[in-house]
Scaffold this motif. Structure first.
Motif, PDB file in Angstrom:
ATOM      1  N   ARG A   1       0.988  -1.296  -0.139  1.00  0.00           N
ATOM      2  CA  ARG A   1       0.155  -0.438   0.064  1.00  0.00           C
ATOM      3  C   ARG A   1       0.967   0.974   0.214  1.00  0.00           C
ATOM      4  NH1 ARG A   1      -3.815   1.621   5.113  1.00  0.00           N
ATOM      5  NH2 ARG A   1      -2.249   1.064   5.860  1.00  0.00           N
ATOM      6  N   ASP A   2       1.741   1.048   0.793  1.00  0.00           N
ATOM      7  CA  ASP A   2       2.587   2.140   0.724  1.00  0.00           C
ATOM      8  C   ASP A   2       3.600   2.308  -0.291  1.00  0.00           C
ATOM      9  OD1 ASP A   2       1.935   2.794   3.987  1.00  0.00           O
ATOM     10  OD2 ASP A   2       3.733   2.261   4.413  1.00  0.00           O
TER      11      ASP A   2
ATOM     12  N   ARG B   1       0.849   4.233  -2.690  1.00  0.00           N
ATOM     13  CA  ARG B   1       0.169   5.682  -2.846  1.00  0.00           C
ATOM     14  C   ARG B   1       1.407   6.515  -2.883  1.00  0.00           C
ATOM     15  NH1 ARG B   1      -2.877   4.833   3.391  1.00  0.00           N
ATOM     16  NH2 ARG B   1      -4.512   4.127   2.471  1.00  0.00           N
TER      17      ARG B   1
END
Length: 443
Positions: free
Chosen positions: A336-337, A340
């Motif tokens: 997810r990081d 993003r």
């Protein structure tokens, strides 16, 4: 050589100056003057209209299909009234009367059907000659002496001699594209006649990035992008359009339009910053949802492959490098990081601008003579009766797309029409003086 003094001297033979000359001559004809006005256009360059010839990549973007005051930076109410007097439709009709038919491109820009700026310039020069306007090149004006009781005419001193005139129209432009002959010297002329000049800056200019920026790998790639200009961390301008990565940095319409805001802020010691959204209209949140959808749909594809379906491959790789993400990572396995980080690059890519590319590449000047110092109905100076101003010398600059040419035509129309129809102030006031150089007609 003894010559007759001029009725109207026009300083500057660019777009505004040639338009003013034509409308002045036609205005005089319209009132059936007892004799034709002697109108002289003085220009410092060896040939007239150099900026017209290089405009629009040599095609000359004459105007835009829709032009409003919102397309300009300047005193909006005054700009609105000036544009209303001679709008884009009037420009199209006028050029048609000169034998120049225009075509509309998808962007709304209007070009001559010949795709040649030479068509535009030749039509203006030919019409001037048909009307008996004297076109005098290599005659840079160095001084304008205003009328007084002992000598009630203007005296114009130039590189090839001097002449007198009852009315003067200054159309010397700003400082953009100085190779074409516009060097800002016109501001000193009008300052000597009582005018003020606001600070001046490059506008519509490409922006330079440091040599280690991502633009080097992306040179030649054009994308649709949204640029947000911030000053002291506060957004002051937001616009969307085509962005072109180049070997030196950034160009393209959206960059050119945004440049004035960055340049001015930087020049006055503020802290400007430009962020680029490669997903125009999307936020970090909505962009994250879009990316998640794409990665979920193609879990076994490399993230570089997924991005390459939306952007050129070189750009996809540059985005991932900027984000710190391995391009071989499978879409279904990306964290997810990491996702993003990619979204942050896509929606808020920092552009570390070093400086503008310089006056030789700026298409227009921001700043100039304040519009409240002229009568917008006639472009006559409120400081010096008989003096008129038109074009880029004034504090008004438009966005890219033919708007600045429309400003030249409109202000040239108003100034020329008013000067040409202005009643003579004591018809026998002239002192016959010597023009030491005579006439040098530009061919």
């Amino acid at each position: 050589m003894q010559v007759n003094p001029a009725d109207i001297a026009i300083i500057g033979g660019g777009a505004a100056g040639l338009a003013a000359a034509i409308f002045a001559a036609q205005g005089a004809q319209a009132i059936q003057a007892a004799r034709p006005l002697r109108i002289v256009v003085l220009d410092g360059a060896a040939t007239l209209g150099a900026k017209i010839l290089v405009a629009g990549g040599g095609r000359c973007n004459v105007t835009h299909d829709v032009v409003t005051h919102d397309d300009f930076n300047g005193s909006r109410n005054i700009v609105r009234n000036i544009l209303a007097a001679f709008d884009a439709a009037a420009a199209v009709k006028w050029f048609s009367s000169l034998g120049v038919e225009l075509k509309r491109e998808e962007t709304g820009k209007l070009f001559p059907v010949t795709d040649s700026a030479r068509t535009v310039l030749n039509a203006l020069l030919d019409r001037c000659k048909q009307l008996g306007v004297t076109l005098q090149s290599s005659s840079k004006v160095t001084k304008i002496t205003p009328p007084d009781e002992g000598d009630p005419v203007f005296t114009i001193t130039h590189a090839a001699g001097s002449l007198t005139a009852r009315r003067v129209i200054v159309c010397t432009g700003g400082k953009s594209l100085p190779r074409s002959g516009s060097d800002g010297s016109g501001w000193n002329l009008v300052k000597s006649l009582g005018h003020t000049v606001t600070p001046t800056y490059m506008a519509l200019v490409p922006l330079v990035l440091p040599p280690d920026s991502m633009n080097v790998a992306l040179s030649g790639i054009s994308v649709e992008a949204e640029l947000i200009t911030l000053v002291n961390n506060k957004p002051i301008d937001r616009r969307t359009g085509s962005l072109l990565f180049t070997h030196f940095g950034l160009s393209g319409p959206v960059v050119m339009d945004a440049s004035r805001h960055w340049i001015i802020a930087q020049e006055i010691g503020q802290l400007p910053d430009i962020r680029c959204n490669l997903l125009p209209g999307e936020t970090a949140e909505s962009g994250d949802k879009l990316l998640l959808t794409e990665f979920t749909r193609r879990p076994k594809a490399a993230v570089s492959t997924v991005l390459a379906s939306k952007f050129p491959e070189r750009m996809a790789l540059a985005i991932l490098k900027q984000s710190g993400v391995n391009p071989d990572t499978l879409a279904g396995q990306i964290s997810r990081d990491a996702r993003r980080a990619i979204v942050a690059t896509l929606t808020a890519l920092p552009l570390p601008i070093a400086h503008g590319r310089g006056w030789n590449y700026a298409e227009v000047t921001a700043g100039g003579v304040p519009l409240n110092e002229i009568d917008y109905r006639t472009m006559q100076s409120r400081k010096c009766p008989g003096l008129y101003l038109a074009g880029e010398i004034l504090d008004c600059d438009g966005r890219i797309g033919g708007y600045n040419f429309q400003w030249a035509w409109a202000t040239g129309y108003l100034a020329g029409n008013a000067a040409g129809k202005a009643p003579p102030s004591r018809s026998q006031m002239f002192h016959h003086k010597t023009d030491t150089a005579g006439d040098h007609r530009d061919s």
